[in-house]
Design a protein around this motif. Structure first.
Motif, mmCIF file in Angstrom:
data_model
loop_
_atom_site.group_PDB
_atom_site.id
_atom_site.type_symbol
_atom_site.label_atom_id
_atom_site.label_comp_id
_atom_site.label_asym_id
_atom_site.label_seq_id
_atom_site.Cartn_x
_atom_site.Cartn_y
_atom_site.Cartn_z
ATOM 1 N N UNK A 108 -2.998 2.932 3.058
ATOM 2 C CA UNK A 108 -4.201 2.186 2.653
ATOM 3 C C UNK A 108 -3.827 1.002 1.765
ATOM 4 N N UNK A 109 -2.884 1.216 0.858
ATOM 5 C CA UNK A 109 -2.468 0.110 -0.018
ATOM 6 C C UNK A 109 -1.794 -0.989 0.789
ATOM 7 N N UNK A 110 -0.918 -0.622 1.715
ATOM 8 C CA UNK A 110 -0.236 -1.632 2.538
ATOM 9 C C UNK A 110 -1.250 -2.431 3.351
ATOM 10 N N UNK A 111 -2.239 -1.753 3.899
ATOM 11 C CA UNK A 111 -3.262 -2.433 4.697
ATOM 12 C C UNK A 111 -4.070 -3.392 3.830
ATOM 13 N N UNK A 112 -4.435 -2.931 2.636
ATOM 14 C CA UNK A 112 -5.253 -3.769 1.750
ATOM 15 C C UNK A 112 -4.465 -4.975 1.241
ATOM 16 N N UNK A 113 -3.133 -4.816 1.098
ATOM 17 C CA UNK A 113 -2.326 -5.863 0.476
ATOM 18 C C UNK A 113 -1.687 -6.812 1.482
#
Ligand SMILES: *Cc1c(COP(=O)(O)O)cnc(C)c1O
Length: 240
Positions: A108-113
């Motif tokens: 989720x963090x990779x997708x958001x960033x």
């Protein structure tokens, strides 16, 4: 060093070709990822001059620095190391692939960033195929749920599965580990996910991995030579 990086790359490509032939597979179906961790940018440059395009890194800052230093070469960068949630941002934007997704929070963090101007980040889920002998990767019975959740993230493109079996000289055991990853991939295909990647096989086990369906082999030592590890990072027991 008696042989050059270019010569060792040729030898690794020959091993891949022989292994695909033995398995009745198309050599074009197996991509070589050159694992350049701990080696300087100049070693990557030498491999690139010999035609190698895709490189794998384990450590965030080292990988980001090399990708930056060699930006003009237009290489493809894969993050294959352990992921920490406080270091996802540079990974999300300096790399083209991440092989080591093992929990939803990180995905989720990779997708958001991931920068909106970049194409979706290619990712694989790392699976623990060795049970108690390995601590990294998601358990086989948790792969399906994680894969569905990762596939739904907007800025990631789930490509497949990755594993690192425990180091072993037992080829039958290694094949069983790789076969498990292939079966898990087949189950995901059966559930409707579109996947094209099995990231498995390293310097010492390219052949059994290709026999079981590897589409990316991750090879460091056989291309760049033995790594000299910092004393603070012990080598895995039995690894070359
Ligand atoms: C270091 C590493 C490799 C390459 O290993 P070699 O034995 O040097 O070929 C492949 N995959 C991962 C995840 C690694 O950390």
């Amino acid at each position: 060093m008696m042989t050059t990086i270019g010569e060792r790359l040729l030898a690794v490509r020959a091993r891949i070709e022989a292994a695909t032939q033995a398995a009745g597979r198309d050599p074009a179906g197996v991509a070589l990822l050159a694992v350049s961790k701990t080696w300087p940018a100049e070693a990557v440059r030498a491999a690139a001059a010999a035609g190698q395009r895709a490189f794998g890194e384990n450590y965030v800052q080292e990988g980001v620095d090399k990708a930056e230093a060699l930006r003009a070469l237009g290489l493809e960068w894969h993050f294959i190391g352990p992921l920490q949630s406080n270091k996802t941002r540079p990974i999300a934007n300096a790399f083209d692939w991440v092989h080591s997704i093992d929990r939803l929070k990180i995905a989720e963090r990779l997708s958001a960033q991931r920068d909106v101007h970049l194409p979706a980040l290619n990712v694989c889920i790392q699976v623990n195929v060795s049970g108690e002998d390995s601590k990294s990767g998601v358990a086989p019975d948790a792969v399906a749920a994680l894969a569905q959740a990762v596939a739904a993230l907007p800025r990631l493109r789930l490509r497949g599965l990755m594993c690192i079996p425990e180091p072993s000289a037992d080829v039958a055991l290694l094949r069983a580990r790789f076969a498990l990853l292939r079966r898990l991939r087949d189950e995901l295909l059966g559930a409707g996910l579109v996947l094209d990647t099995l990231s498995m096989g390293m310097s010492h086990d390219i052949e059994p991995a290709i026999a079981e369906g590897a589409t990316i082999v991750r090879v460091g030592t056989a291309i760049f030579g033995e790594r000299i590890r910092p004393a603070s990072i012990p080598a895995a027991a039995g690894s070359a």
